[in-house]
Design a protein around this motif. Structure first.
Motif, PDB file in Angstrom:
ATOM      1  N   MET A 200      20.046  13.993   1.728  1.00 56.87           N
ATOM      2  CA  MET A 200      19.861  12.722   2.429  1.00 56.87           C
ATOM      3  C   MET A 200      20.006  11.545   1.465  1.00 56.87           C
ATOM      4  SD  MET A 200      16.687  13.578   5.031  1.00 56.87           S
ATOM      5  CE  MET A 200      16.792  12.059   6.022  1.00 56.87           C
ATOM      6  N   ALA A 201      19.429  11.680   0.271  1.00 54.19           N
ATOM      7  CA  ALA A 201      19.520  10.605  -0.722  1.00 54.19           C
ATOM      8  C   ALA A 201      20.980  10.350  -1.102  1.00 54.19           C
ATOM      9  CB  ALA A 201      18.698  10.972  -1.962  1.00 54.19           C
ATOM     10  N   LEU A 202      21.719  11.441  -1.287  1.00 54.33           N
ATOM     11  CA  LEU A 202      23.137  11.319  -1.616  1.00 54.33           C
ATOM     12  C   LEU A 202      23.881  10.590  -0.484  1.00 54.33           C
ATOM     13  CD1 LEU A 202      25.219  14.278  -3.054  1.00 54.33           C
ATOM     14  CD2 LEU A 202      26.225  12.557  -1.562  1.00 54.33           C
ATOM     15  N   ALA A 203      23.578  10.963   0.756  1.00 53.28           N
ATOM     16  CA  ALA A 203      24.253  10.321   1.891  1.00 53.28           C
ATOM     17  C   ALA A 203      23.875   8.851   2.016  1.00 53.28           C
ATOM     18  CB  ALA A 203      23.931  11.070   3.191  1.00 53.28           C
TER      19      ALA A 203
ATOM     20  N   VAL B  51      25.023   8.028  -6.565  1.00 57.37           N
ATOM     21  CA  VAL B  51      25.619   9.202  -5.899  1.00 57.37           C
ATOM     22  C   VAL B  51      25.677  10.364  -6.884  1.00 57.37           C
ATOM     23  CG1 VAL B  51      27.742  10.181  -4.915  1.00 57.37           C
ATOM     24  CG2 VAL B  51      26.982   7.898  -4.217  1.00 57.37           C
ATOM     25  N   PHE B  52      26.150  10.088  -8.090  1.00 57.24           N
ATOM     26  CA  PHE B  52      26.303  11.140  -9.089  1.00 57.24           C
ATOM     27  C   PHE B  52      24.941  11.733  -9.472  1.00 57.24           C
ATOM     28  CE2 PHE B  52      28.046  12.290 -13.567  1.00 57.24           C
ATOM     29  CZ  PHE B  52      28.431  13.545 -13.111  1.00 57.24           C
ATOM     30  N   ALA B  53      23.956  10.873  -9.660  1.00 51.50           N
ATOM     31  CA  ALA B  53      22.622  11.351 -10.050  1.00 51.50           C
ATOM     32  C   ALA B  53      22.059  12.311  -8.996  1.00 51.50           C
ATOM     33  CB  ALA B  53      21.686  10.165 -10.260  1.00 51.50           C
ATOM     34  N   TYR B  54      22.177  11.941  -7.732  1.00 57.39           N
ATOM     35  CA  TYR B  54      21.641  12.831  -6.692  1.00 57.39           C
ATOM     36  C   TYR B  54      22.476  14.103  -6.557  1.00 57.39           C
ATOM     37  CZ  TYR B  54      18.161   9.396  -5.297  1.00 57.39           C
ATOM     38  OH  TYR B  54      17.080   8.552  -5.291  1.00 57.39           O
ATOM     39  N   LEU B  55      23.773  14.001  -6.778  1.00 54.10           N
ATOM     40  CA  LEU B  55      24.623  15.195  -6.736  1.00 54.10           C
ATOM     41  C   LEU B  55      24.244  16.154  -7.868  1.00 54.10           C
ATOM     42  CD1 LEU B  55      27.123  16.554  -5.405  1.00 54.10           C
ATOM     43  CD2 LEU B  55      28.540  15.352  -7.085  1.00 54.10           C
ATOM     44  N   LEU B  56      23.995  15.597  -9.055  1.00 50.40           N
ATOM     45  CA  LEU B  56      23.589  16.422 -10.204  1.00 50.40           C
ATOM     46  C   LEU B  56      22.230  17.068  -9.956  1.00 50.40           C
ATOM     47  CD1 LEU B  56      24.707  14.006 -13.071  1.00 50.40           C
ATOM     48  CD2 LEU B  56      25.664  16.277 -12.641  1.00 50.40           C
ATOM     49  N   ARG B  57      21.299  16.307  -9.411  1.00 50.87           N
ATOM     50  CA  ARG B  57      19.971  16.854  -9.100  1.00 50.87           C
ATOM     51  C   ARG B  57      20.081  17.972  -8.073  1.00 50.87           C
ATOM     52  NH1 ARG B  57      16.050  17.963 -11.223  1.00 50.87           N
ATOM     53  NH2 ARG B  57      14.511  17.618  -9.610  1.00 50.87           N
ATOM     54  N   LEU B  58      20.851  17.730  -7.029  1.00 51.80           N
ATOM     55  CA  LEU B  58      21.028  18.724  -5.960  1.00 51.80           C
ATOM     56  C   LEU B  58      21.554  20.037  -6.538  1.00 51.80           C
ATOM     57  CD1 LEU B  58      21.141  19.384  -2.864  1.00 51.80           C
ATOM     58  CD2 LEU B  58      23.504  18.549  -2.909  1.00 51.80           C
ATOM     59  N   CYS B  59      22.586  19.942  -7.372  1.00 52.77           N
ATOM     60  CA  CYS B  59      23.178  21.154  -7.946  1.00 52.77           C
ATOM     61  C   CYS B  59      22.214  21.822  -8.915  1.00 52.77           C
ATOM     62  CB  CYS B  59      24.499  20.814  -8.632  1.00 52.77           C
ATOM     63  SG  CYS B  59      25.766  20.363  -7.437  1.00 52.77           S
TER      64      CYS B  59
ATOM     65  N   VAL C 214      32.514  16.409  -2.653  1.00 56.76           N
ATOM     66  CA  VAL C 214      31.875  15.125  -2.978  1.00 56.76           C
ATOM     67  C   VAL C 214      32.205  14.737  -4.421  1.00 56.76           C
ATOM     68  CG1 VAL C 214      29.658  13.954  -3.380  1.00 56.76           C
ATOM     69  CG2 VAL C 214      29.970  15.363  -1.333  1.00 56.76           C
ATOM     70  N   PHE C 215      32.076  15.689  -5.324  1.00 55.52           N
ATOM     71  CA  PHE C 215      32.319  15.408  -6.743  1.00 55.52           C
ATOM     72  C   PHE C 215      33.779  15.015  -6.970  1.00 55.52           C
ATOM     73  CE2 PHE C 215      32.058  17.165 -11.345  1.00 55.52           C
ATOM     74  CZ  PHE C 215      31.671  15.929 -11.821  1.00 55.52           C
TER      75      PHE C 215
ATOM     76  N   LEU D  83      32.038   7.181 -15.445  1.00 54.36           N
ATOM     77  CA  LEU D  83      30.960   7.726 -14.621  1.00 54.36           C
ATOM     78  C   LEU D  83      29.758   8.177 -15.454  1.00 54.36           C
ATOM     79  CD1 LEU D  83      29.978   8.517 -11.827  1.00 54.36           C
ATOM     80  CD2 LEU D  83      31.348  10.588 -11.959  1.00 54.36           C
ATOM     81  N   GLU D  84      30.044   8.786 -16.595  1.00 51.00           N
ATOM     82  CA  GLU D  84      28.959   9.243 -17.468  1.00 51.00           C
ATOM     83  C   GLU D  84      28.144   8.041 -17.971  1.00 51.00           C
ATOM     84  OE1 GLU D  84      30.207  12.175 -20.399  1.00 51.00           O
ATOM     85  OE2 GLU D  84      28.886  11.172 -21.828  1.00 51.00           O
ATOM     86  N   ARG D  85      28.865   7.012 -18.421  1.00 54.65           N
ATOM     87  CA  ARG D  85      28.225   5.786 -18.886  1.00 54.65           C
ATOM     88  C   ARG D  85      27.385   5.170 -17.752  1.00 54.65           C
ATOM     89  NH1 ARG D  85      26.894   5.097 -23.157  1.00 54.65           N
ATOM     90  NH2 ARG D  85      24.969   4.476 -22.186  1.00 54.65           N
ATOM     91  N   ALA D  86      27.946   5.168 -16.544  1.00 51.11           N
ATOM     92  CA  ALA D  86      27.263   4.555 -15.399  1.00 51.11           C
ATOM     93  C   ALA D  86      25.946   5.246 -15.113  1.00 51.11           C
ATOM     94  CB  ALA D  86      28.168   4.593 -14.157  1.00 51.11           C
ATOM     95  N   VAL D  87      25.938   6.582 -15.184  1.00 52.35           N
ATOM     96  CA  VAL D  87      24.697   7.285 -14.853  1.00 52.35           C
ATOM     97  C   VAL D  87      23.678   7.138 -15.989  1.00 52.35           C
ATOM     98  CG1 VAL D  87      25.123   9.656 -15.672  1.00 52.35           C
ATOM     99  CG2 VAL D  87      23.841   9.290 -13.576  1.00 52.35           C
TER     100      VAL D  87
END
Lengths: 122, 122, 122, 122
Positions: free
Chosen positions: A30-33, A71-79, B71-72, B86-90
């Motif tokens: 949900m956070a990612l969305a 988006v990336f942070a939540y995708l990384l957490r999810l995985c 998504v990725f 993207l890495e810098r952004a996160v």
């Protein structure tokens, strides 16, 4: 810095704040969305051409940078929570799509993209 | 494999199929949101507990793996097209959030998460 | 007040402000998705139980009311621009779903909902 | 047929199949977002011009009709479960937006829409 390393940083960040109980896969999806929705909001009234120039406007550029990071942070957490190897997953998907869209055919059928609503790229 | 390398693979994939004209930031943001919607669809009727066990069911596990890859892939393409690191952004976002949610305060106020609808984590 | 009447009000609202050029179906679908993302943001950290009580908290209740209104407004505009009879569409879909999910079978298979990720309701 | 009547039909549909336990606000919001994602998927590779012609293609037209119906159905269920008067909510929002975007000013500042990413319509 590797994907694994970024996931470690984000895991520590959540752990230090005791946020793990909130980071169920359901909530993280949900956070990612929600963050994807914020990206959409930035681009929705722009023409395709304007969308290509969005980084020329400093405050928009900063805003986009923050949203892709979210988006990336939540995708990384999810995985991380699900034990998915994100790099492996995307490499597998590229291979699968290479079989699904052979170059010759995909090239010839650029028309595919212009057929109304009949398109599925991935 | 680095993020930059994955972006190169995806860039080549699109170039070989002459898909670049479709990959405007506006369209890529939509593609990302559509894939986020497919992730949502997998989890929507699950309880939080069931969502934690989703990888135990092989066909669901495969499905989740494909959607996170999608998504990725679109996130990587979007950042490539926009010239965002993207890495810098996160990493920047983690620093910003560390200031926004100091450990002591965030820990003490786990209550924050339970206040109805009043939560904004990022 | 009928759906048609609400659509007329929204059409006038856009026309008076000369916003029609921005209201392409593509943009309206994005606007709808962005508003759906804002609804998601309200509910994402809540437990299912907390989500049921969201209207007891006045500021959350107001927030939810505004977001459902935004989703509805863009849905009405989208259907107006595309010439879709929204009421007819939902009645057709109810009939279609009645065939797809016969009462006896759907009832017996509430299990369907608990099978991990294998669910598609509509 | 009124909005209230449609909500009654959908309520009966869910009750007959004993689906109420799954229809928490949290889940319904996710369902709505998933359907919005399917709408996005239809339009994502289309140019703005193609998006205006989508109803000329019969299978795309049917697809769009089904997805707007799904979005509407979940929106109606959500409001029913939360006790929100959807018609009232949208009328209130129109009034609020009328104050926020006075005709003269909104007209004069159509430029607002063309400023990169700086736009918030509602």
């Amino acid at each position: 810095m590797s994907i694994t390393r970024l996931q470690g940083d984000l895991r520590d960040f959540a752990a230090e704040r005791e946020w793990e109980p909130f980071h169920t896969p359901k909530n993280l999806v949900m956070a990612l969305a929600a963050e994807a929705g914020e990206l959409i909001e930035i681009f929705l009234w722009l023409t395709p051409e304007q969308s290509l120039a969005v980084m020329n406007e400093p405050s928009a550029a900063e805003h986009v940078g923050e949203e892709v990071a979210d988006v990336f942070a939540y995708l990384l957490r999810l995985c991380d929570v699900l034990g998915i190897d994100l790099e492996r997953a995307v490499l597998d998907k590229i291979q699968k799509n290479a079989r699904k869209y052979p170059v010759e055919q995909a090239r010839g059928s650029a028309v595919k993209y212009t057929n109304l609503g009949m398109v599925e790229q991935s």
